[in-house]
Design a protein around this motif. Structure first.
Motif, short mmCIF file in Angstrom:
data_model
loop_
_atom_site.label_atom_id
_atom_site.label_comp_id
_atom_site.label_asym_id
_atom_site.label_seq_id
_atom_site.Cartn_x
_atom_site.Cartn_y
_atom_site.Cartn_z
N LEU A 177 7.66 -5.27 20.74
CA LEU A 177 8.66 -5.67 19.73
C LEU A 177 8.54 -7.15 19.40
CD1 LEU A 177 11.82 -3.71 20.86
CD2 LEU A 177 10.60 -3.48 18.69
N LEU A 178 8.33 -7.98 20.40
CA LEU A 178 8.14 -9.41 20.14
C LEU A 178 6.93 -9.66 19.25
CD1 LEU A 178 8.97 -10.99 23.60
CD2 LEU A 178 10.23 -11.29 21.47
N ARG A 179 5.85 -8.94 19.54
CA ARG A 179 4.62 -9.09 18.74
C ARG A 179 4.86 -8.61 17.30
NH1 ARG A 179 1.49 -5.59 21.16
NH2 ARG A 179 1.59 -4.08 19.49
N GLU A 180 5.52 -7.48 17.14
CA GLU A 180 5.76 -6.92 15.81
C GLU A 180 6.74 -7.76 15.00
OE1 GLU A 180 4.31 -4.29 14.31
OE2 GLU A 180 3.04 -3.99 16.05
N ALA A 181 7.66 -8.42 15.68
CA ALA A 181 8.68 -9.21 14.99
C ALA A 181 8.11 -10.49 14.39
CB ALA A 181 9.83 -9.54 15.95
N ARG A 182 6.94 -10.87 14.78
CA ARG A 182 6.34 -12.12 14.26
C ARG A 182 5.77 -11.95 12.92
NH1 ARG A 182 3.85 -13.76 19.92
NH2 ARG A 182 5.75 -14.57 20.77
N GLN A 209 0.85 -1.19 0.00
CA GLN A 209 0.00 0.00 0.00
C GLN A 209 0.88 1.23 0.00
OE1 GLN A 209 -2.56 -0.57 3.44
NE2 GLN A 209 -4.21 -1.13 2.04
N ARG A 210 0.48 2.21 -0.80
CA ARG A 210 1.23 3.46 -0.88
C ARG A 210 0.33 4.65 -0.59
NH1 ARG A 210 6.13 3.41 -3.66
NH2 ARG A 210 6.67 1.38 -4.50
N ASP A 211 0.94 5.66 -0.01
CA ASP A 211 0.28 6.94 0.24
C ASP A 211 0.20 7.69 -1.08
OD1 ASP A 211 -0.81 8.93 1.79
OD2 ASP A 211 0.85 9.00 3.21
N VAL A 212 -0.48 8.83 -1.10
CA VAL A 212 -0.61 9.62 -2.33
C VAL A 212 0.75 10.11 -2.83
CG1 VAL A 212 -2.98 10.36 -1.94
CG2 VAL A 212 -1.11 11.72 -1.01
N ASP A 213 1.73 10.25 -1.94
CA ASP A 213 3.06 10.71 -2.35
C ASP A 213 4.01 9.55 -2.67
OD1 ASP A 213 3.61 9.78 0.18
OD2 ASP A 213 4.46 11.64 0.94
N GLY A 214 3.51 8.32 -2.67
CA GLY A 214 4.34 7.17 -3.01
C GLY A 214 4.99 6.49 -1.83
N THR A 215 4.81 7.04 -0.64
CA THR A 215 5.38 6.44 0.56
C THR A 215 4.70 5.10 0.84
OG1 THR A 215 5.83 8.61 1.50
CG2 THR A 215 5.71 6.78 3.05
N VAL A 216 5.49 4.09 1.16
CA VAL A 216 4.95 2.78 1.49
C VAL A 216 4.34 2.84 2.88
CG1 VAL A 216 5.49 0.34 1.86
CG2 VAL A 216 6.64 1.61 0.03
N CYS A 217 3.09 2.36 3.01
CA CYS A 217 2.38 2.39 4.29
C CYS A 217 2.34 1.00 4.89
CB CYS A 217 0.96 2.90 4.08
SG CYS A 217 0.89 4.58 3.45
N LEU A 218 2.77 0.90 6.14
CA LEU A 218 2.72 -0.35 6.87
C LEU A 218 1.83 -0.17 8.09
CD1 LEU A 218 6.51 -1.35 6.85
CD2 LEU A 218 4.71 -2.05 5.25
N ASP A 219 0.92 -1.09 8.28
CA ASP A 219 0.01 -1.03 9.42
C ASP A 219 0.68 -1.70 10.60
OD1 ASP A 219 -2.18 -0.69 11.02
OD2 ASP A 219 -3.31 -2.35 10.14
N SER A 220 1.45 -0.91 11.33
CA SER A 220 2.25 -1.43 12.43
C SER A 220 2.50 -0.31 13.42
CB SER A 220 3.56 -1.98 11.87
OG SER A 220 4.27 -2.68 12.84
N ASP A 221 3.10 -0.62 14.55
CA ASP A 221 3.45 0.36 15.56
C ASP A 221 4.71 1.12 15.13
OD1 ASP A 221 5.05 1.23 17.99
OD2 ASP A 221 3.18 0.65 18.96
N GLY A 222 4.59 2.41 14.90
CA GLY A 222 5.71 3.21 14.39
C GLY A 222 6.90 3.25 15.32
N LEU A 223 6.67 3.40 16.61
CA LEU A 223 7.78 3.46 17.57
C LEU A 223 8.50 2.11 17.61
CD1 LEU A 223 9.44 4.94 19.66
CD2 LEU A 223 7.72 4.33 21.37
N ALA A 224 7.75 1.03 17.69
CA ALA A 224 8.37 -0.29 17.70
C ALA A 224 9.15 -0.54 16.41
CB ALA A 224 7.32 -1.37 17.90
N PHE A 225 8.61 -0.07 15.29
CA PHE A 225 9.27 -0.31 14.01
C PHE A 225 10.62 0.41 13.94
CE2 PHE A 225 9.87 -0.44 9.43
CZ PHE A 225 9.51 -1.77 9.17
N ARG A 226 10.73 1.55 14.61
CA ARG A 226 12.04 2.25 14.68
C ARG A 226 13.08 1.33 15.31
NH1 ARG A 226 11.76 8.03 14.29
NH2 ARG A 226 9.59 8.69 14.22
N TYR A 227 12.69 0.66 16.39
CA TYR A 227 13.62 -0.26 17.06
C TYR A 227 13.95 -1.45 16.17
CZ TYR A 227 12.93 2.36 21.39
OH TYR A 227 12.89 3.34 22.34
N ILE A 228 12.97 -1.92 15.41
CA ILE A 228 13.21 -3.02 14.48
C ILE A 228 14.22 -2.60 13.42
CG2 ILE A 228 12.13 -4.43 12.66
CD1 ILE A 228 9.59 -4.44 14.51
#
Length: 92
Positions: free
Chosen positions: A87-92, A47-66
Motif C-alpha cells: 500500500l505504501l508503494r502504491e500510494a506514491r 488506457q481503456r479496455d475494449v469495453d471502455g473500462t479504464v485500465c490501471l497497471d497496479s496491484d488490484g488487491l492493494a487498490f481496493r484498500y486505497i
C-alpha cells in the motif's frame, strides 16, 4: 489537454491488475492534489479496455484498500506487513 473522463457523480469502471472495480469520480478525486484525481480530471490519457473500462497497471488487491481509504479514511488494522508495504508503494 485531454477531455475529462467523466463528470462528478459518474460511476467509473476500473480494471486494476486482474481485478474489476467500480467507484465514483468523487471517490477518485477525494484528494484533489492526488495523482488519481489528476488522471481522471482529463489531464492525462487513460488506457481503456475494449469495453471502455479504464485500465490501471497496479496491484488490484492493494487498490481496493486505497479506494476504501478514500471512501472512509481508514486502513484495516489486520493487514499484513507485506500488504502495508504494498500500500505504501502504491500510494506514491
Amino acid at each position: 489537454d485531454a477531455e475529462p473522463l467523466c463528470e462528478v457523480g459518474d460511476v467509473v469502471h476500473l480494471k486494476v491488475g486482474d481485478s474489476r472495480l467500480t467507484t465514483t469520480l468523487a471517490t477518485l478525486c477525494k484528494d484533489p492534489t492526488s495523482k488519481l484525481c489528476s488522471m481522471f480530471s482529463g489531464k492525462a490519457e487513460l488506457q481503456r479496455d475494449v469495453d471502455g473500462t479504464v485500465c490501471l497497471d497496479s496491484d488490484g488487491l492493494a487498490f481496493r484498500y486505497i479506494l476504501d481509504f478514500l471512501r472512509d479514511g481508514y486502513v484495516p488494522l489486520s493487514l499484513s506487513t507485506s500488504m502495508r508495504l504494498t500500500l505504501l508503494r502504491e500510494a506514491r
